[in-house]
Every structure is written in C-alpha cells, then in structure tokens.
Design a protein around this motif. Structure first.
Motif, PDB file in Angstrom:
ATOM      1  N   ILE A 121     -71.154   4.131  28.080  1.00 39.98           N
ATOM      2  CA  ILE A 121     -70.411   2.877  27.886  1.00 39.98           C
ATOM      3  C   ILE A 121     -70.616   2.360  26.462  1.00 39.98           C
ATOM      4  O   ILE A 121     -69.665   1.945  25.794  1.00 39.98           O
ATOM      5  CB  ILE A 121     -70.875   1.810  28.900  1.00 39.98           C
ATOM      6  CG1 ILE A 121     -70.527   2.251  30.317  1.00 39.98           C
ATOM      7  CG2 ILE A 121     -70.237   0.456  28.595  1.00 39.98           C
ATOM      8  CD1 ILE A 121     -71.025   1.286  31.388  1.00 39.98           C
ATOM      9  N   ASN A 150     -75.683  -1.479  40.173  1.00 40.99           N
ATOM     10  CA  ASN A 150     -75.232  -0.436  39.246  1.00 40.99           C
ATOM     11  C   ASN A 150     -75.789   0.933  39.618  1.00 40.99           C
ATOM     12  O   ASN A 150     -76.706   1.431  38.964  1.00 40.99           O
ATOM     13  CB  ASN A 150     -75.674  -0.764  37.815  1.00 40.99           C
ATOM     14  CG  ASN A 150     -75.176  -2.091  37.281  1.00 40.99           C
ATOM     15  OD1 ASN A 150     -75.873  -2.760  36.528  1.00 40.99           O
ATOM     16  ND2 ASN A 150     -73.982  -2.488  37.659  1.00 40.99           N
ATOM     17  N   VAL A 167     -70.994   3.814  38.204  1.00 37.70           N
ATOM     18  CA  VAL A 167     -70.682   3.196  36.902  1.00 37.70           C
ATOM     19  C   VAL A 167     -70.042   4.240  35.983  1.00 37.70           C
ATOM     20  O   VAL A 167     -69.025   3.976  35.329  1.00 37.70           O
ATOM     21  CB  VAL A 167     -71.953   2.613  36.247  1.00 37.70           C
ATOM     22  CG1 VAL A 167     -71.643   2.048  34.869  1.00 37.70           C
ATOM     23  CG2 VAL A 167     -72.575   1.539  37.132  1.00 37.70           C
ATOM     24  N   SER A 208     -66.477   4.879  36.266  1.00 34.88           N
ATOM     25  CA  SER A 208     -65.655   3.696  35.969  1.00 34.88           C
ATOM     26  C   SER A 208     -65.172   2.967  37.219  1.00 34.88           C
ATOM     27  O   SER A 208     -64.078   2.399  37.226  1.00 34.88           O
ATOM     28  CB  SER A 208     -64.450   4.070  35.083  1.00 34.88           C
ATOM     29  OG  SER A 208     -64.892   4.510  33.843  1.00 34.88           O
ATOM     30  N   CYS A 223     -67.555  -2.770  38.546  1.00 35.33           N
ATOM     31  CA  CYS A 223     -68.808  -3.411  38.937  1.00 35.33           C
ATOM     32  C   CYS A 223     -69.229  -4.430  37.878  1.00 35.33           C
ATOM     33  O   CYS A 223     -68.560  -4.593  36.852  1.00 35.33           O
ATOM     34  CB  CYS A 223     -69.915  -2.389  39.178  1.00 35.33           C
ATOM     35  SG  CYS A 223     -70.426  -1.543  37.704  1.00 35.33           S
ATOM     36  N   THR A 243     -72.724  -6.440  35.862  1.00 37.98           N
ATOM     37  CA  THR A 243     -74.157  -6.416  35.578  1.00 37.98           C
ATOM     38  C   THR A 243     -74.559  -7.758  34.982  1.00 37.98           C
ATOM     39  O   THR A 243     -73.708  -8.530  34.528  1.00 37.98           O
ATOM     40  CB  THR A 243     -74.534  -5.241  34.655  1.00 37.98           C
ATOM     41  OG1 THR A 243     -75.903  -4.898  34.852  1.00 37.98           O
ATOM     42  CG2 THR A 243     -74.310  -5.564  33.180  1.00 37.98           C
ATOM     43  N   PHE A 259     -66.788  -2.769  33.755  1.00 42.13           N
ATOM     44  CA  PHE A 259     -68.241  -3.018  33.766  1.00 42.13           C
ATOM     45  C   PHE A 259     -68.447  -4.391  33.142  1.00 42.13           C
ATOM     46  O   PHE A 259     -68.623  -4.527  31.937  1.00 42.13           O
ATOM     47  CB  PHE A 259     -68.964  -1.926  32.976  1.00 42.13           C
ATOM     48  CG  PHE A 259     -70.478  -1.975  33.081  1.00 42.13           C
ATOM     49  CD1 PHE A 259     -71.126  -1.716  34.280  1.00 42.13           C
ATOM     50  CD2 PHE A 259     -71.261  -2.266  31.964  1.00 42.13           C
ATOM     51  CE1 PHE A 259     -72.517  -1.746  34.365  1.00 42.13           C
ATOM     52  CE2 PHE A 259     -72.654  -2.302  32.043  1.00 42.13           C
ATOM     53  CZ  PHE A 259     -73.276  -2.040  33.256  1.00 42.13           C
TER      54      PHE A 259
END
Ligand code: NAD
Ligand code: 13P
Length: 345
Positions: A21, A154, A159, A162, A165, A167, A189
């Motif tokens: 990411i 997570n 994650v 993709s 979710c 965080t 994310f």
C-alpha cells in the motif's frame, strides 16, 4: 513537508501487505520518494537464488503473501541499514519477538536520519516484572524519534487483495497524523487517525489473547452465542486493563475504532491465533508445534502476549481482576481444563 522517503522494516504477511500500500501511494501521491524499501531477511531459495532477488524479479513475496503482485517501486533489501538509509518514515512490522535486535541496529549512531519518525504495526507488549511497555513507547525511547501505532481489523491477505477495510492510527501529533494518513490511506484501506498511541497498540496486543479464547470456544464445539459472550467479556477486559495501567488512553479506542472492537471480531473469526487455539484444543499439541505445522513460517503473537500479560498481572497482584486473560494463560501454559474457561466470568 520535505519529500518523504518510506522504509518498511519487516516482510511477513502484514509487512508485505503494508509495504504494498505504501509503495502504491508513494508512486501516485506527491511528496514521496518513488522507491520504497522493505527489509527482507536474506536466505537462499533452493533452485531460485537469493530471496531478495526472487522478490525483486517476480514482484511477489511467494512465502508470506503468495499470488499478490507487488508494485515495481517496492524494493526488497537485505541490509537493514540500507533499508532505512535517509528514510524519514519508518514502518516497524516485524513479529514482536524479533524487535529487540532490530532496535539495537537502528539505534547505532548515524543509522537513522535525524528527522525520521516511526510507526509500529506490531502486536504485543514488553513486560519486565511489574512494568509493562507498549512498543511505540519503547521505540521512542530506544530510537529517540516519535512513534505512532497502526492497528485495525486487518487480516493481511484480505488487505492485500484490496477488500474494503479500515485501520486506526494512534498519533502523537497532527504532523504524524497527516504524514501517516498520506502513506497508507486509500479508497479500500481507510485510515482514521486518533490521539491515542498506547490505546491502539495495547488493543492490538490484547485482542490476540481474547482471540485465543475464541479459538478455544471453537475447539470445544460451542456456537456463536458462546463466542459472542467471550468477545464481549474480552473487550471489557481489554478496555479495563488499558484504563487501569494506561489511564491517559481513551475507552473510545476500544468501543468506536477499528483498532478495538473491529480488530477483535476479525481476528476471532479469521485470524491465526484463533486457528491455532482451536487446533490446540482439538489435537492436544503444543502451540509451538501448531505454529510450525499450521502457519508456514508466520508467527503467533497471542500466546506470548497471554504469558506476558499474566506475568505482569501476577506481579501486580491483579490477576483476579482479569479472569478471562488469566484463564487463557492457565489453559495455554498450565494444562488447565479448557471447560473452566467459563468459570467466574
Ligand atoms: P509473519 O507472522 O508473517 O512472520 C514472518 C516474518 O517473520 C518474516 O518477515 C520473517 O522473515 C520474520 N522472521 C522469522 N524469523 C525471524 C527471526 N528470527 N528474526 C527476524 N525476523 C524473523 O509476520 P507479519 O504477519 O507481517 O506480522 C508482523 C506483525 O504484524 C505482528 O506483530 C502481527 O501481529 C502484526 N499484524 C499481522 C497481521 C496479519 O494479518 N498477518 C495483521 C495485523 C498486524
Ligand atoms: P492473527 O495474528 O491472529 O492472524 O491476527 C491478525 C491481525 O492482527 C488482524 O488485524
């Protein structure tokens, strides 16, 4: 801000998923050095050569995040000092039992840039007698740089694929919030900064102890009602523990944020701690054996955290205040009958 350079220290499942990411964002967003370096413990892959070469030529971490294409600006590097050289944003994401030697290396003079800042995505605690420390706190002490905490619902592979979710990042300042948000936030994310570094870090550690209890419930063959009861009681113990020993943390971190209730739920259904705890009940094997057999090199965090948390509570004379944590320890380490999990809750 000046141009930021990201380094990811750790390349297990979560390390690689976070590095992916960060590298995607570094390539797309303004203000980042294009290349993101990821620390990989070097080893020879039979018939293929060095692991770093395999990752850098195939752009896949076959061992820990199979079948997930990695961006080409993510570069695997085996020398830790070269990973963090000139880096201003350092993501620490090794399994918690391996952090000490990493911090020793990073704390040597000249290894880190003076304006570096860190974030810990590590789940665990450090206990010494009747003292308990979060990893962001330890990192700040050892490295002399500000350290945030990242935690949420997570599971790494979800994650990396993709799936939508969220965080939570616990941050010590608004600058940290802005920078780390830019590093990780993306449409699938979503990153929510809050000013509770200790709460985010502790929640990530303690939910693994509750996830072991959830796995025991599964292993004993009980249904959703029982598991939900254990999660509710566990969440209360997590929040009470944090309020008692880290009073500046917020109980909202547990009730309102991904790092709290949401992480507890996902780990207690789809995580490795739950999986191994279920097998512990069903097979009678030790956690060390099960980690070896079921996790293929990935690491369990909850068993060590259950032991460390129990030792801390014992040293403080507070085990009776935390009956679920105490039972998880005694079932895991002292051969206590798993059915006693429900006594005194
Ligand atoms: P992992 O469980 O996949 O472990 C593998 C990593 O451990 C590899 O990088 C390997 O090189 C390293 N390792 C193994 N032996 C080592 C040694 N002796 N010295 C140094 N490193 C060694 O790792 P992960 O899933 O990336 O977990 C890292 C942290 O992130 C943990 O604290 C974990 O709880 C947390 N986390 C994991 C997930 C997840 O879904 N995997 C999600 C959120 C948080
Ligand atoms: P496990 O280590 O139990 O797989 O939990 C992963 C996690 O922390 C999800 O947020």
């Amino acid at each position: 801000f000046a141009i930021q350079k990201i380094a990811v220290v750790g390349s297990g499942s979560w390390g690689t998923a976070l590095a992916r990411i960060a590298a995607l964002n570094a390539a797309e967003k303004k203000g980042f050095n294009h290349e993101v370096r990821m620390w990989v413990r070097e080893r020879e892959i039979p018939g293929q050569g060095l692991l770093t070469d395999v990752i850098n030529s195939s752009h896949v971490n076959h061992r820990y995040l199979p079948d997930v294409p990695l961006p080409h600006n993510l570069v695997a590097v085996s020398e830790l000092v070269n990973v963090v050289k000139d880096a201003t944003l350092i993501v620490l994401v090794v399994p918690h039992q391996f952090l000490t030697p990493v911090l020793e290396e990073l704390s040597k003079p000249g290894v880190l840039a003076t304006d570096a800042r860190a974030i810990s995505a590590i789940k665990g605690v450090e206990v010494a007698g009747d003292q308990i420390y979060t990893f962001p706190w330890l990192i700040e002490q050892k490295l002399g740089i500000p350290c945030s905490a990242l935690g949420g619902a997570n599971i790494a592979m979800e994650v990396a694929q993709s799936e939508f979710c969220e965080t939570t990042i616990g941050v010590p300042s608004k600058d940290d919030a802005a920078l780390w948000h830019a590093v990780f936030d993306s449409p699938m994310f979503r990153v929510h900064p809050i000013e509770d570094v200790a709460g985010v870090s502790l929640s990530g550690a303690l939910k693994n102890v509750v996830a072991l209890a959830a796995g025991f419930v599964d292993g004993m063959g009980y249904g959703g009602n029982t598991k939900a009861a254990i999660l509710r009681i566990g969440l209360l113990e997590m929040a009470a523990f944090t309020k008692e020993f880290f009073p500046s943390s917020s109980s909202l971190t547990f009730s309102h944020h991904s790092a709290g209730v949401a992480d507890l739920i996902t780990t207690s259904f789809g995580g490795r701690n739950r999986k191994c705890a279920e097998a512990f009940i069903k097979t009678g094997k030790t956690f060390a054996q099960l980690e070896h057999e079921l996790l293929k090199g990935q690491k369990l965090q909850g068993v060590a955290t259950a032991e460390e948390t129990y030792q801390f509570l014992h040293a403080r004379g507070r085990t009776e205040g935390y009956p679920l944590f105490t039972k998880v320890y005694k079932i895991s380490f002292e051969g206590m009958d798993p059915k006693t999990l429900f006594d005194d809750l």
